[in-house]
Design a protein around this motif. Sequence first.
Motif, PDB file in Angstrom:
ATOM      1  N   UNK A 112       0.837  -1.165   0.120  1.00 44.66           N
ATOM      2  CA  UNK A 112      -0.093   0.133   0.035  1.00 44.66           C
ATOM      3  C   UNK A 112       0.767   1.254   0.222  1.00 44.66           C
ATOM      4  N   UNK A 113       1.729   1.343   0.772  1.00 42.06           N
ATOM      5  CA  UNK A 113       2.808   2.382   0.765  1.00 42.06           C
ATOM      6  C   UNK A 113       3.462   2.727  -0.619  1.00 42.06           C
ATOM      7  N   UNK A 172      -1.585   3.185   3.998  1.00 37.53           N
ATOM      8  CA  UNK A 172      -0.922   2.085   4.690  1.00 37.53           C
ATOM      9  C   UNK A 172      -0.921   1.909   6.111  1.00 37.53           C
ATOM     10  N   UNK A 173      -1.621   2.831   6.878  1.00 35.31           N
ATOM     11  CA  UNK A 173      -1.549   3.127   8.364  1.00 35.31           C
ATOM     12  C   UNK A 173      -2.796   2.136   8.827  1.00 35.31           C
ATOM     13  N   UNK A 174      -2.636   1.740  10.070  1.00 35.78           N
ATOM     14  CA  UNK A 174      -3.637   0.975  10.547  1.00 35.78           C
ATOM     15  C   UNK A 174      -4.894   1.429  10.702  1.00 35.78           C
ATOM     16  N   UNK A 217      -8.147   1.350   3.192  1.00 35.83           N
ATOM     17  CA  UNK A 217      -7.418   0.386   2.268  1.00 35.83           C
ATOM     18  C   UNK A 217      -6.736  -0.577   2.988  1.00 35.83           C
ATOM     19  N   UNK A 218      -5.940  -0.253   4.090  1.00 36.94           N
ATOM     20  CA  UNK A 218      -5.190  -1.173   4.841  1.00 36.94           C
ATOM     21  C   UNK A 218      -6.247  -2.242   5.506  1.00 36.94           C
ATOM     22  N   UNK A 260      -9.124  -3.111   4.672  1.00 40.43           N
ATOM     23  CA  UNK A 260      -9.679  -4.150   3.343  1.00 40.43           C
ATOM     24  C   UNK A 260      -8.807  -5.099   2.913  1.00 40.43           C
ATOM     25  N   UNK A 261      -7.470  -4.501   2.763  1.00 40.37           N
ATOM     26  CA  UNK A 261      -6.146  -5.473   2.107  1.00 40.37           C
ATOM     27  C   UNK A 261      -6.071  -6.616   3.144  1.00 40.37           C
ATOM     28  N   UNK A 262      -6.120  -6.200   4.409  1.00 38.08           N
ATOM     29  CA  UNK A 262      -6.009  -7.401   5.595  1.00 38.08           C
ATOM     30  C   UNK A 262      -6.961  -8.323   5.331  1.00 38.08           C
ATOM     31  N   UNK A 263      -8.352  -8.095   5.220  1.00 37.07           N
ATOM     32  CA  UNK A 263      -9.232  -9.041   5.169  1.00 37.07           C
ATOM     33  C   UNK A 263      -9.114  -9.801   3.859  1.00 37.07           C
ATOM     34  N   UNK A 264      -8.699  -9.178   2.757  1.00 40.77           N
ATOM     35  CA  UNK A 264      -8.517  -9.965   1.641  1.00 40.77           C
ATOM     36  C   UNK A 264      -7.384 -11.201   1.553  1.00 40.77           C
TER      37      UNK A 264
END
Length: 157
Positions: A74-75, A81-83, A87-88, A90-94
């Motif tokens: 993300x960065x 890209x922060x907690x 976006x962060x 959502x990507x963690x779940x994916x």
Amino acid sequence: MDDLELQSLVEKISIKSFGKLFQHKAYFNSRLRSTGGRYMLNTHHIEINKKYLEQLGFNELVGIIKHELCHYHLHIEGKGYQHRDIDFKKLLKEVEAPRFCSPLPEQVNRKAIKRVIIYICGNCGQTYQRKRMINTQRYVCGKCRGKLTKKKELTLS
């Protein structure tokens, strides 16, 4: 596992879970104490706490790597890209990465033991219970300004 094996593992997870290349360094950092891993914004490197592999196993390590790769990708893409960023999260779940790593067993045991130190005033007899030690040369009784002495130290579990 050494740094070369970790580098290879991070590259494989990056391709498999994110479909993108990891083009920087990943290595173990023995100085990390309170976190499983760290993404470095300036260098784009990823540091991993080896204690998590030793004490919690391979699956926990993979979760930490995925979490740090979320920060990394993300960065690089210029997204949040922060907690706290959407976006962060959502990507963690994916990629099924944990938001926080599990506590180490040694940290859990340390928190379970409670220490109580009892101080007593030599002048009026007032007692004080503290979790941390105090400097009796510097601090005095709040009631009469008398000298404090350490009576006893208790450890409760």
